[in-house]
Design a protein around this motif. Structure first.
Motif, short mmCIF file in Angstrom:
data_model
loop_
_atom_site.label_atom_id
_atom_site.label_comp_id
_atom_site.label_asym_id
_atom_site.label_seq_id
_atom_site.Cartn_x
_atom_site.Cartn_y
_atom_site.Cartn_z
N ILE A 67 0.88 -1.16 0.00
CA ILE A 67 0.00 0.00 0.00
C ILE A 67 0.92 1.21 0.00
O ILE A 67 1.64 1.46 0.96
CB ILE A 67 -0.94 -0.01 1.23
N VAL A 121 -9.84 -8.70 1.14
CA VAL A 121 -9.62 -7.85 -0.03
C VAL A 121 -10.01 -8.59 -1.30
O VAL A 121 -10.77 -8.08 -2.14
CB VAL A 121 -8.15 -7.36 -0.11
N ARG A 162 -7.47 -2.41 3.02
CA ARG A 162 -6.18 -1.96 2.48
C ARG A 162 -5.58 -0.85 3.34
O ARG A 162 -4.37 -0.80 3.54
CB ARG A 162 -6.32 -1.54 1.02
#
Length: 177
Positions: A67, A121, A162
Motif C-alpha cells: 500500500i 480484499v 487496504r
C-alpha cells in the motif's frame, strides 16, 4: 450491518420506483428483491470458493500487497477514519474478528490478521466484479442497477482493509525482528 441492510433496502425501493408502471408490481418486486438476493448469493459463493484456496496465497509471507503513500493519502482524503468502523465486519463467519487489534507485538497473531485481511480484499474485489453476472437472468435495467450498488458496497470494505493492511504489515515486520 444495519446501515448496509438499510442501504440495500433503499436501493431496492429506488429500483422499484424507477420501474413503476412498466410491469406488474409483483414482477418489479421479484426482479428487484430477487436480483439483490442473487447478487448476495453470488458474493457468498465467491467467498466460499476463495476461502478454499490455499492459505499460502494470502498469508503475510507470500501475499505482499503493498500500500503506497499515495493510496494511504487517498484514504485519508476520503475521511476513512471517520466511517471505517461503520462498515460491517463479518469475522463471525471465519472465527477471526478484524474490528480490533488485540496484540500488536505477537507476530503469529498479526500474521493471521494479515491473512484474514488479504482474504477479505480478494473476496470483496470478487464481489464488486461479479455483479454483471446478473445479466444472465435479469433484464439489464435491473441487473446494472443492482450490480452498481453491489460494486460500491463491496469496494468500501476493500478500502478499509487496504488502509489497515499497511499498519498491520509494519507491525508484523517489527514483531518478527
Amino acid at each position: 450491518m444495519r446501515l448496509y441492510l438499510l442501504m440495500i433496502g433503499i436501493a431496492d425501493l429506488i429500483l422499484m420506483a424507477l420501474h413503476a408502471g412498466s410491469a406488474p408490481l409483483w414482477r418489479i418486486a421479484l426482479y428487484a428483491v430477487g436480483g439483490t438476493a442473487a447478487v448476495i448469493a453470488l458474493d457468498g459463493l465467491g467467498a466460499f470458493i476463495i476461502r478454499r484456496l490455499p492459505a499460502r496465497y494470502f498469508d503475510a509471507e507470500h501475499c505482499q500487497m503493498t500500500i503506497g503513500k499515495a493510496e494511504r493519502r487517498l484514504y485519508k482524503k476520503m475521511g476513512i477514519k471517520k466511517w471505517k468502523d461503520r462498515i460491517p465486519e463479518l469475522g463471525q463467519f471465519t472465527g477471526f474478528h478484524k474490528n480490533k487489534l488485540a496484540d500488536k507485538g505477537d507476530a503469529a497473531y498479526l500474521g493471521r490478521f494479515i491473512l484474514e485481511c488479504n482474504y477479505g480484499v480478494f473476496i470483496h474485489l470478487q464481489n464488486a466484479l461479479c455483479g454483471p453476472l446478473l445479466l444472465l437472468f435479469l433484464p439489464p435495467s435491473y441487473a446494472w442497477f443492482i450490480a452498481a450498488v453491489n460494486f460500491v458496497l463491496s469496494l468500501l470494505p476493500v478500502f478499509v482493509l487496504r488502509y489497515n493492511l499497511s499498519t498491520l504489515q509494519y507491525l508484523y515486520k517489527k514483531a518478527r525482528a
